[in-house]
Motif scaffolding. Structure first.
Motif, PDB file in Angstrom:
ATOM      1  N   ALA A  86      -2.974   3.895  43.967  1.00  0.00           N
ATOM      2  CA  ALA A  86      -3.195   5.233  44.504  1.00  0.00           C
ATOM      3  C   ALA A  86      -1.947   6.091  44.357  1.00  0.00           C
ATOM      4  N   ALA A  87      -0.790   5.529  44.685  1.00  0.00           N
ATOM      5  CA  ALA A  87       0.460   6.274  44.568  1.00  0.00           C
ATOM      6  C   ALA A  87       0.742   6.641  43.113  1.00  0.00           C
ATOM      7  N   LEU A  88       0.481   5.704  42.201  1.00  0.00           N
ATOM      8  CA  LEU A  88       0.716   5.972  40.788  1.00  0.00           C
ATOM      9  C   LEU A  88      -0.192   7.083  40.283  1.00  0.00           C
ATOM     10  N   LEU A  89      -1.487   6.997  40.588  1.00  0.00           N
ATOM     11  CA  LEU A  89      -2.418   8.026  40.136  1.00  0.00           C
ATOM     12  C   LEU A  89      -2.057   9.390  40.710  1.00  0.00           C
ATOM     13  N   HIS A  90      -1.655   9.386  41.969  1.00  0.00           N
ATOM     14  CA  HIS A  90      -1.301  10.637  42.629  1.00  0.00           C
ATOM     15  C   HIS A  90      -0.121  11.305  41.936  1.00  0.00           C
ATOM     16  N   SER A  91       0.913  10.537  41.644  1.00  0.00           N
ATOM     17  CA  SER A  91       2.096  11.111  41.007  1.00  0.00           C
ATOM     18  C   SER A  91       1.808  11.528  39.563  1.00  0.00           C
ATOM     19  N   LEU A  92       0.955  10.775  38.855  1.00  0.00           N
ATOM     20  CA  LEU A  92       0.583  11.153  37.494  1.00  0.00           C
ATOM     21  C   LEU A  92      -0.200  12.466  37.483  1.00  0.00           C
ATOM     22  N   ALA A  93      -1.099  12.645  38.442  1.00  0.00           N
ATOM     23  CA  ALA A  93      -1.851  13.898  38.522  1.00  0.00           C
ATOM     24  C   ALA A  93      -0.913  15.069  38.799  1.00  0.00           C
ATOM     25  N   GLN A  94      -0.013  14.902  39.743  1.00  0.00           N
ATOM     26  CA  GLN A  94       0.959  15.950  40.029  1.00  0.00           C
ATOM     27  C   GLN A  94       1.775  16.286  38.783  1.00  0.00           C
ATOM     28  N   GLY A  95       2.213  15.231  38.075  1.00  0.00           N
ATOM     29  CA  GLY A  95       3.014  15.455  36.881  1.00  0.00           C
ATOM     30  C   GLY A  95       2.251  16.189  35.793  1.00  0.00           C
ATOM     31  N   ALA A  96       0.950  15.916  35.671  1.00  0.00           N
ATOM     32  CA  ALA A  96       0.144  16.594  34.659  1.00  0.00           C
ATOM     33  C   ALA A  96       0.066  18.091  34.931  1.00  0.00           C
ATOM     34  N   PHE A  97      -0.128  18.466  36.188  1.00  0.00           N
ATOM     35  CA  PHE A  97      -0.197  19.891  36.514  1.00  0.00           C
ATOM     36  C   PHE A  97       1.158  20.565  36.346  1.00  0.00           C
ATOM     37  N   ALA A  98       2.223  19.875  36.741  1.00  0.00           N
ATOM     38  CA  ALA A  98       3.558  20.432  36.555  1.00  0.00           C
ATOM     39  C   ALA A  98       3.863  20.622  35.074  1.00  0.00           C
ATOM     40  N   ALA A  99       3.439  19.671  34.246  1.00  0.00           N
ATOM     41  CA  ALA A  99       3.667  19.787  32.806  1.00  0.00           C
ATOM     42  C   ALA A  99       2.883  20.957  32.223  1.00  0.00           C
ATOM     43  N   ALA A 100       1.647  21.150  32.689  1.00  0.00           N
ATOM     44  CA  ALA A 100       0.850  22.272  32.204  1.00  0.00           C
ATOM     45  C   ALA A 100       1.505  23.596  32.561  1.00  0.00           C
ATOM     46  N   ALA A 101       2.055  23.692  33.776  1.00  0.00           N
ATOM     47  CA  ALA A 101       2.733  24.913  34.193  1.00  0.00           C
ATOM     48  C   ALA A 101       4.028  25.112  33.408  1.00  0.00           C
ATOM     49  N   ALA A 102       4.786  24.043  33.206  1.00  0.00           N
ATOM     50  CA  ALA A 102       6.042  24.145  32.471  1.00  0.00           C
ATOM     51  C   ALA A 102       5.803  24.543  31.018  1.00  0.00           C
ATOM     52  N   ALA A 103       4.677  24.138  30.467  1.00  0.00           N
ATOM     53  CA  ALA A 103       4.360  24.481  29.080  1.00  0.00           C
ATOM     54  C   ALA A 103       4.175  25.975  28.907  1.00  0.00           C
ATOM     55  N   ASP A 104       3.885  26.670  30.008  1.00  0.00           N
ATOM     56  CA  ASP A 104       3.774  28.123  29.963  1.00  0.00           C
ATOM     57  C   ASP A 104       5.076  28.802  30.344  1.00  0.00           C
ATOM     58  N   GLY A 105       6.169  28.044  30.383  1.00  0.00           N
ATOM     59  CA  GLY A 105       7.471  28.662  30.540  1.00  0.00           C
ATOM     60  C   GLY A 105       8.030  28.701  31.933  1.00  0.00           C
ATOM     61  N   VAL A 106       7.400  28.017  32.903  1.00  0.00           N
ATOM     62  CA  VAL A 106       7.932  27.984  34.258  1.00  0.00           C
ATOM     63  C   VAL A 106       8.692  26.683  34.439  1.00  0.00           C
ATOM     64  N   PRO A 107      10.023  26.709  34.630  1.00  0.00           N
ATOM     65  CA  PRO A 107      10.792  25.464  34.729  1.00  0.00           C
ATOM     66  C   PRO A 107      10.258  24.538  35.801  1.00  0.00           C
ATOM     67  N   ASN A 108      10.080  23.273  35.428  1.00  0.00           N
ATOM     68  CA  ASN A 108       9.672  22.211  36.357  1.00  0.00           C
ATOM     69  C   ASN A 108       8.304  22.441  36.976  1.00  0.00           C
ATOM     70  N   GLY A 109       7.524  23.388  36.471  1.00  0.00           N
ATOM     71  CA  GLY A 109       6.201  23.626  37.040  1.00  0.00           C
ATOM     72  C   GLY A 109       6.271  24.005  38.494  1.00  0.00           C
ATOM     73  N   SER A 110       7.140  24.943  38.842  1.00  0.00           N
ATOM     74  CA  SER A 110       7.398  25.254  40.250  1.00  0.00           C
ATOM     75  C   SER A 110       6.128  25.553  41.017  1.00  0.00           C
ATOM     76  N   ALA A 111       6.004  24.963  42.194  1.00  0.00           N
ATOM     77  CA  ALA A 111       4.863  25.213  43.057  1.00  0.00           C
ATOM     78  C   ALA A 111       5.209  26.294  44.062  1.00  0.00           C
ATOM     79  N   ARG A 112       4.191  26.997  44.537  1.00  0.00           N
ATOM     80  CA  ARG A 112       4.398  28.071  45.514  1.00  0.00           C
ATOM     81  C   ARG A 112       4.706  27.492  46.896  1.00  0.00           C
ATOM     82  N   ASP A 113       5.105  28.388  47.783  1.00  0.00           N
ATOM     83  CA  ASP A 113       5.308  28.099  49.205  1.00  0.00           C
ATOM     84  C   ASP A 113       6.509  27.205  49.466  1.00  0.00           C
TER      85      ASP A 113
END
Length: 245
Positions: free
Chosen positions: A194-221
């Protein structure tokens, strides 16, 4: 495959659901008879008709039911979260719990959706689209790099990729105590997977955001997608949140 009656702690209808899902996943919808399902729960095949009109009704109940549950639970989790980053973390945790605890339903959806009646199949598809759009909305709110209109398709592709990752667990993951062979195959206990899947999912979204030019896939708030305080960057390797309701 054991034909011992199902555990009596569940209501009879839920026992039938559980055993029907197990048998359909193991041998296919067309390969299982009503009498076999009845035997698995300790009643005669005809006795099942007091609960379901037949095999078609059981399959529809399982696939429509899980689609409704995922959407309702996702909306609840997102609505109760403190900000979009925490909402995304809650969505990931809920889907990880589903993937690890209900692998038979994932197998059913992959293989048996075509056996649903057309109206039921359309209903499942509508519910799934709403669930995807819920995730896309939350992901785009959580990551500024995916908020622009031009990034919507990237966010949607990332959501589908994460679903593909999480829903692959029937083939690899350790689930609960009822599936020890999966734990052996993955080499990880349920909490570890569960921990592995959770971190992989987070990393996938961060990578998608970083691919559009936002360093480290910064999250709001000012929070990471697992809801912990940070400098705004999505962390790696965070443990999952609470169990699905």
């Amino acid at each position: 495959m054991s034909n011992a009656p199902a555990a009596s702690g569940l209501p009879r209808r839920d026992q039938i659901r559980k055993e029907a899902a197990r048998l359909f996943a193991a041998r296919g919808f067309l390969g299982v008879g009503v009498d076999e399902i009845g035997k698995a729960v300790g009643i005669s095949g005809p006795g099942l008709y007091r609960h379901f009109a037949g095999k078609d009704a059981m399959l529809a109940d399982l696939l429509v039911g899980i689609s409704e549950r995922l959407l309702d639970e996702g909306r609840r989790r997102a609505g109760e979260a403190d900000g979009p980053a925490a909402a995304l973390d809650a969505l990931i945790s809920g889907h990880v719990d589903f993937a690890l605890d209900d692998p038979d339903l994932i197998t059913l959806h992959d293989r048996e959706l075509l056996h649903l009646k057309e109206d039921d199949r359309r209903r499942v598809r509508r519910l799934q689209r709403k669930y995807v759009e819920l995730w896309v909305e939350i992901v785009r709110e959580a990551f500024p790099g995916l908020a622009a209109a031009a990034s919507e398709q990237r966010a949607r592709a990332a959501v589908h990729a994460v679903f593909g990752l999480l829903n692959s667990t029937p083939h690899s993951a350790g689930s609960g105590p009822a599936q020890p062979e999966r734990a052996e195959r993955s080499g990880l206990p349920r909490d570890g997977m569960a921990a592995l899947l959770h971190s992989l999912a987070q990393g996938a979204f961060a990578a998608a955001a970083a691919a559009d030019g936002v360093p480290n896939g910064s999250a709001r708030d000012g929070a990471t997608p697992n809801g912990s305080a940070s400098n705004g960057s999505a962390t790696k390797g965070s443990a999952p949140g609470g169990a699905a309701g």
